[in-house]
Write an enzyme that holds these catalytic residues in place. Sequence first.
Site, mmCIF file in Angstrom:
data_model
loop_
_atom_site.group_PDB
_atom_site.id
_atom_site.type_symbol
_atom_site.label_atom_id
_atom_site.label_comp_id
_atom_site.label_asym_id
_atom_site.label_seq_id
_atom_site.Cartn_x
_atom_site.Cartn_y
_atom_site.Cartn_z
ATOM 1 N N ASP A 21 0.826 -1.212 0.000
ATOM 2 C CA ASP A 21 0.000 0.000 0.000
ATOM 3 C C ASP A 21 0.862 1.264 0.000
ATOM 4 O OD1 ASP A 21 -2.349 1.430 -0.010
ATOM 5 O OD2 ASP A 21 -2.796 1.134 2.118
ATOM 6 N N HIS A 38 2.434 3.321 -8.921
ATOM 7 C CA HIS A 38 2.262 1.886 -9.199
ATOM 8 C C HIS A 38 3.460 1.353 -9.973
ATOM 9 C CE1 HIS A 38 -1.680 2.161 -7.533
ATOM 10 N NE2 HIS A 38 -2.222 2.828 -8.548
ATOM 11 N N LEU A 132 10.411 -20.770 -4.475
ATOM 12 C CA LEU A 132 9.426 -19.884 -3.837
ATOM 13 C C LEU A 132 8.141 -19.924 -4.650
ATOM 14 C CD1 LEU A 132 8.728 -17.428 -1.868
ATOM 15 C CD2 LEU A 132 9.616 -15.951 -3.673
HETATM 16 C C1 IPE Z 1 -5.604 -2.611 -0.138
HETATM 17 O O1 IPE Z 1 -5.195 -1.310 -0.326
HETATM 18 C C2 IPE Z 1 -5.565 -3.358 -1.431
HETATM 19 C C3 IPE Z 1 -4.244 -3.546 -2.015
HETATM 20 C C4 IPE Z 1 -3.092 -3.223 -1.503
HETATM 21 C C5 IPE Z 1 -4.246 -4.200 -3.284
HETATM 22 P P1 IPE Z 1 -6.252 -0.111 -0.496
HETATM 23 O O2 IPE Z 1 -5.453 1.125 -0.608
HETATM 24 O O3 IPE Z 1 -7.185 -0.416 -1.585
HETATM 25 O O4 IPE Z 1 -7.033 -0.190 0.880
HETATM 26 P P2 IPE Z 1 -7.936 0.867 1.629
HETATM 27 O O5 IPE Z 1 -9.061 1.204 0.706
HETATM 28 O O6 IPE Z 1 -7.098 2.061 1.944
HETATM 29 O O7 IPE Z 1 -8.379 0.152 2.853
HETATM 30 C C1 IPE Z 2 -1.562 0.227 -3.310
HETATM 31 O O1 IPE Z 2 -1.345 1.584 -3.375
HETATM 32 C C2 IPE Z 2 -1.777 -0.410 -4.664
HETATM 33 C C3 IPE Z 2 -3.167 -0.796 -4.952
HETATM 34 C C4 IPE Z 2 -4.167 -0.764 -4.125
HETATM 35 C C5 IPE Z 2 -3.420 -1.269 -6.292
HETATM 36 P P1 IPE Z 2 -2.547 2.617 -3.401
HETATM 37 O O2 IPE Z 2 -2.905 2.840 -4.825
HETATM 38 O O3 IPE Z 2 -3.644 2.172 -2.533
HETATM 39 O O4 IPE Z 2 -1.846 3.913 -2.813
HETATM 40 P P2 IPE Z 2 -2.448 4.927 -1.751
HETATM 41 O O5 IPE Z 2 -2.923 4.114 -0.591
HETATM 42 O O6 IPE Z 2 -3.559 5.641 -2.426
HETATM 43 O O7 IPE Z 2 -1.302 5.815 -1.398
HETATM 44 MG MG MG Z 3 -4.040 2.428 -0.568
#
Ligand code: IPE
Ligand code: IPE
Ligand code: MG
Length: 245
Positions: A21, A38, A132
């Site tokens: 995240d 990303h 792995l």
């Molecule tokens: C959780 O992250 C999903 C992934 C890392 C793929 P999100 O960024 O979507 O989660 P919330 O919405 O902040 O809980």
């Molecule tokens: C995690 O990073 C990746 C996915 C959920 C695909 P985010 O896209 O949720 O990044 P933030 O949380 O908005 O910074």
């Molecule tokens: Mg996120």
Amino acid sequence: MSLIDQIDKAKVPEHVAIIMDGNGRWAQQRGNQRIFGHRNGVKAVRAATEAAGELGVKYLTLYAFSTENWSRPKSEVDALMSLLVDTINSEMETLLKNDIRILTIGDIGMLPSDVQLKLSEVIKQTSHCKTLTAILALSYGSRLEITEAIKKLIAEHQNGKLSLDQITPELFSSYLYTAGIPDPALLIRTSGEIRLSNFLLWQLAYTELYFTPVLWPDFTKEEFYKAVIEYQKRERRFGKTSQQL
Ligand code: IPE
Ligand code: IPE
Ligand code: MG
């Protein structure tokens, strides 16, 4: 002493799961579009995978896209899907060289057909790899997974294939996407959020949880080692007393 030397090789978690995240915030801090974050997250995936392989972790589950992530703007969803295909293409050789098997969990049928095709290809090509197993959680949601498992159980019960007293926690586990995979010993979540976001709710029942403020694109092998070191300091009691262990 370097971080890696602080790790007891005999007590490495067999299965590590990661909620990757913070990509969007990482990009925004740099005045860039979320997709830039990303893209920069890919090298963190590589770092985590390499660290896991080198330490002797057997399973690494990566939460890459949740069922809830379908609600993001279409442009971001599309960009994530093409990034996935591009990354599989560019990493295929490395996966084979490092003996990494790819599996997926999630509602894979929801993914665009080119992504599904690419995933089938990488799963097939790496099926013999043993060092792995990297499990990509894609269009994954724990509540959906559990609901689908219940539907299968009920159908088998109604067909007379399964009696009520055969339904145990172990049997239930075998109806989940993660059938046959041991529960994670360690869960890592980056970016400072302290929640599970619908990830592996059943499987994490006794997992050690590790939260770090580091944003996913900044996650390195050293960050992975830090999580494992912290994990090794924990006492996993599974309900027993300290004295019983
Ligand atoms: C959780 O992250 C999903 C992934 C890392 C793929 P999100 O960024 O979507 O989660 P919330 O919405 O902040 O809980
Ligand atoms: C995690 O990073 C990746 C996915 C959920 C695909 P985010 O896209 O949720 O990044 P933030 O949380 O908005 O910074
Ligand atoms: Mg996120």
